[in-house]
Design a protein around this motif. Sequence first.
Motif, PDB file in Angstrom:
ATOM      1  N   ALA A 135       0.837  -1.208   0.000  1.00  0.00           N
ATOM      2  CA  ALA A 135       0.000   0.000   0.000  1.00  0.00           C
ATOM      3  C   ALA A 135       0.870   1.255   0.000  1.00  0.00           C
ATOM      4  CB  ALA A 135      -0.939  -0.011   1.206  1.00  0.00           C
ATOM      5  N   ILE A 136       1.972   1.223   0.746  1.00  0.00           N
ATOM      6  CA  ILE A 136       2.865   2.389   0.764  1.00  0.00           C
ATOM      7  C   ILE A 136       3.522   2.579  -0.612  1.00  0.00           C
ATOM      8  CG2 ILE A 136       5.046   3.262   1.724  1.00  0.00           C
ATOM      9  CD1 ILE A 136       4.141   1.958   4.424  1.00  0.00           C
ATOM     10  N   MET A 137       3.973   1.486  -1.228  1.00  0.00           N
ATOM     11  CA  MET A 137       4.568   1.601  -2.574  1.00  0.00           C
ATOM     12  C   MET A 137       3.564   2.164  -3.569  1.00  0.00           C
ATOM     13  SD  MET A 137       6.500  -2.047  -2.907  1.00  0.00           S
ATOM     14  CE  MET A 137       7.036  -2.829  -1.409  1.00  0.00           C
ATOM     15  N   ASN A 138       2.314   1.653  -3.475  1.00  0.00           N
ATOM     16  CA  ASN A 138       1.270   2.122  -4.383  1.00  0.00           C
ATOM     17  C   ASN A 138       1.008   3.611  -4.165  1.00  0.00           C
ATOM     18  OD1 ASN A 138      -0.845   2.154  -6.202  1.00  0.00           O
ATOM     19  ND2 ASN A 138      -1.895   0.405  -5.319  1.00  0.00           N
ATOM     20  N   THR A 139       1.049   4.054  -2.895  1.00  0.00           N
ATOM     21  CA  THR A 139       0.834   5.475  -2.590  1.00  0.00           C
ATOM     22  C   THR A 139       1.937   6.324  -3.222  1.00  0.00           C
ATOM     23  OG1 THR A 139      -0.093   4.770  -0.482  1.00  0.00           O
ATOM     24  CG2 THR A 139       0.457   7.100  -0.701  1.00  0.00           C
ATOM     25  N   ARG A 140       3.183   5.856  -3.075  1.00  0.00           N
ATOM     26  CA  ARG A 140       4.294   6.624  -3.663  1.00  0.00           C
ATOM     27  C   ARG A 140       4.162   6.671  -5.177  1.00  0.00           C
ATOM     28  NH1 ARG A 140       9.757   4.492  -0.997  1.00  0.00           N
ATOM     29  NH2 ARG A 140      10.595   6.408  -1.885  1.00  0.00           N
ATOM     30  N   HIS A 141       3.696   5.573  -5.766  1.00  0.00           N
ATOM     31  CA  HIS A 141       3.484   5.553  -7.222  1.00  0.00           C
ATOM     32  C   HIS A 141       2.439   6.585  -7.630  1.00  0.00           C
ATOM     33  CE1 HIS A 141       1.942   4.456 -11.078  1.00  0.00           C
ATOM     34  NE2 HIS A 141       0.928   3.779 -10.589  1.00  0.00           N
ATOM     35  N   VAL A 142       1.325   6.619  -6.898  1.00  0.00           N
ATOM     36  CA  VAL A 142       0.240   7.543  -7.280  1.00  0.00           C
ATOM     37  C   VAL A 142       0.669   8.988  -7.049  1.00  0.00           C
ATOM     38  CG1 VAL A 142      -2.093   8.276  -6.668  1.00  0.00           C
ATOM     39  CG2 VAL A 142      -1.586   5.847  -6.951  1.00  0.00           C
ATOM     40  N   LEU A 143       1.403   9.240  -5.933  1.00  0.00           N
ATOM     41  CA  LEU A 143       1.794  10.624  -5.630  1.00  0.00           C
ATOM     42  C   LEU A 143       2.898  11.112  -6.559  1.00  0.00           C
ATOM     43  CD1 LEU A 143       1.760  10.692  -1.720  1.00  0.00           C
ATOM     44  CD2 LEU A 143       0.007  11.495  -3.320  1.00  0.00           C
ATOM     45  N   SER A 144       3.885  10.258  -6.845  1.00  0.00           N
ATOM     46  CA  SER A 144       5.046  10.731  -7.609  1.00  0.00           C
ATOM     47  C   SER A 144       4.911  10.481  -9.109  1.00  0.00           C
ATOM     48  CB  SER A 144       6.323  10.054  -7.105  1.00  0.00           C
ATOM     49  OG  SER A 144       6.328   8.694  -7.528  1.00  0.00           O
ATOM     50  N   GLY A 145       4.129   9.466  -9.488  1.00  0.00           N
ATOM     51  CA  GLY A 145       4.047   9.108 -10.898  1.00  0.00           C
ATOM     52  C   GLY A 145       5.315   8.426 -11.405  1.00  0.00           C
ATOM     53  N   ASN A 146       6.253   8.142 -10.499  1.00  0.00           N
ATOM     54  CA  ASN A 146       7.515   7.509 -10.874  1.00  0.00           C
ATOM     55  C   ASN A 146       7.262   6.055 -11.307  1.00  0.00           C
ATOM     56  OD1 ASN A 146      10.009   6.273 -10.916  1.00  0.00           O
ATOM     57  ND2 ASN A 146      10.761   7.280  -9.055  1.00  0.00           N
TER      58      ASN A 146
END
Lengths: 254, 395
Positions: free
Chosen positions: B33-44
Amino acid sequence: MEILWFGTLAVLLIGYFALEGFDIGLGMLLPVLGRTPADRDRLVGAMGPFVLANEVWLVALVGTLFGAFPILEGRVISGLYPLVVALLLSWILRDAGLWFRRRVGGASWRSVWDAALCLGSAGLALTWGMALIAIVRGLPQDALFDPPGIAGGIVVAAVFAFHGWTFAAWRLPGEPVVGGRRRSSPALLGSACVAAAPAAVAMAALASPILDHAAPAATLTVLSVMVLPCVPIMVGAQLWIWRTFARGAVPTFF
Amino acid sequence: MDVVDLARLQFAVTGSLHFLFVVLTLGLAPLVAIMNTRHVLSGNPLHERMTRFWGQIYVINYALGIFTGLVMEFQFGLNWSGLSHYAGDVFGAPLAMETLLAFFLESTFLGLWIFGWHRLPKKAHLACIWLVTLTAYASAFFVMVANSFLQHPAGAVEEGGRLVLRDFGALLTNPTLVFALPHVISAGLMTGGFVMFGASAYHLFRRTAEREFFVRSLRIGVVAASIGATFTVGFGFAQFGPIGSVQPDKFDGAVQGAALGGMILIGELGQFVVLFALLPLLFRDLLARWRWLHPVLMLMVPLPFVAAIAGWIAREVGRQPWLVYGRLRVADALTPGMTTGGLTASLVAFAGVLGLLAVVDYALIARAVRRGPGLVALGAPDLPAEPAPAPARSL
C-alpha cells in the motif's frame, strides 16, 4: 431480532446461490464452451473479477450461522460431515484452478488447473444440492448419498450451469464461446432467480427450526450494533464490482 | 492416536499452514500500500513496478491464506461442535464479525485491486489496497478477540450449563488480547521485511539487471524488519505480565516451553542482527554492495515463519487441557460420535491437499521472485473487449 438475523442468513444463502452460482456453472461448462486455450482464458477472465466478491458470501453465511445460531452451526456442519469435507475440497480445488492457471506459461500447466477448476466447480454444485436435501430432510446420517440427495445435486448443477451460460452470454455477448448469442441484464436476473430458487425453497422450509435456535438477545444485540452500520459499505463494495467489471476489456490475472 | 489427538492434529496442521501465509499477508499488505501510494503521488514508473512486483508476491501468497482459512472456519462446526454448544453465544460473535465486517470487505476490495488496474481511477484503485490492509488488520483483530476468549473467557458467565455474554467490552479489553494483537501485527511486518530483503539479496547477489529496484527494496525490507522486530519482541515480553495473572502455569510443559524458548531466541537474535548490523549498513548502501553478506540474508528468510509457528504452539499448547480456559476441556468439546476412521480420512484429505497446494504456492512465489519485475502478471494489459477474429482460412 431473531427475524432480522434469520433474514440475514436467508439473504446470504440466496445471494450466494444467485452470485456464486454463475461462477460454479461457468466453471463446470469450461471444457464445453472453451474449446481452445484462448477461449478458456476469455471465459475465466469474464468471471474472474467477480469470484472473490461472490465466494465470500458463503464465508459470511457460516460466520453468521456461528454468531447468531451457534447450536445450529455445530449441529448442521457436523451432521453433514462427509458432504462438508467434499464441499471444502471442491471449493479449494476450484479456487486453486483459478489462482494458479496463469501463474506458469505452459499449455499443459494451464490445462491441469483448468481441469481442477472444472472438477472443483462440479463438486461444489453436487455437494450443495446433496447438502440442501439432507438439511431439509433433517440430517439423516445414513442417507446423505442416496437417490434423492443425488437428484438434488443434479438439479443444483443444472440450474448453476444454466446461470453460468447466461452470465457468459451477458458478459461476452455475440462471441463464439457462447455460439454468438447474447443475453440481456433482465435475462441474467432471471437466471439468477432460477439458480437461487433451491436455496430459497430450503430457507422457507427451515424457517421455524432455525428461528427456534437463535442466540440469546444479548448476543444478537451486540451483533446488530456492530454489523448493521457497515451494511451500506458491504452493499456498496459489491455494487462497485458490478459497475467496474460488467463491460469492456477482459482482465487477465486469473 | 484417539479421536481427540486426531482432531487436535487436524486443527494444528491447518492452523499452522494458515498462519504461515497470513503472517506474510499481514506484513506485505501495508508495504504494498505504501509503494502504491508513492506511485500515485510521484508518478515515478519505478514505484509502479515495485507495487506490481511485490503486489504479485502478496497476491500469490494470499491464495493459500484463503484455502486454509476456509477449512479453519468450517472445522469448528465439523470437529468441535461442543464448543459452539457450550460457548457459541459468546465465541461466535467475534467470528461472525470477522467474516462480515472484515473478510467480506477485504475479499471484495482485493478483487477490485487485483482486476482494477487500467480500469479504476488511480486514486480509487489506491484506496482499494488501503482498504484491503485495513480490513486485514480488522480480521486479525476479531480473530485475536476470539482466540483471547479461549485463553481467558472474560465477559461471560455460565447459565444452565452454557456460557452467555454479559459484557462485550470485556472481550475487547481482554488482558490476553491487548499485547498479543500488536505482537501478531508486528510479527507480520517483520516477516514481510525479511521476505523483501531476502528476495532483494537474491537479485543483488546474482547481479541481475534490476539493481536500483532491489537496492530500494532491500532498504524497505530492512527498515520494515527493524520496526517489526522491535515491536514484536517488545509486545512479546509485555505479555508475560497478563499471562502470569490469568494462566500462571502456561509455559510449564516441555512442548510449550521449548516453543517459547525457540521463538524468543529467534526474535531476539533477529532483532539484534537487523537493528545492529543490517540497519547501520544501509548507510551508503553498504549492505547492497557487500555481496558476501547476501547469502546470509537469503538464509534468514525462514526464521520469522518458524518463530511465528513456535509462538502459536506456545500459546495454544499452553492452554491445554482446556479449550475455553478453566471452563471447557478440549476432550469435552469434540463433536459426539466421531470415529478415528472418519477423522483420519478428513485429516489426510485436508493435510494432503493443503500441503500440496502450499508447496506449489511457495514454488510459484520463488519463481515470481526469480523472474523479477520484468515479467509480472499483476496489472498486465487486459484482453481486448472484442475477441481476436478467427484467422481467415483460404482453400
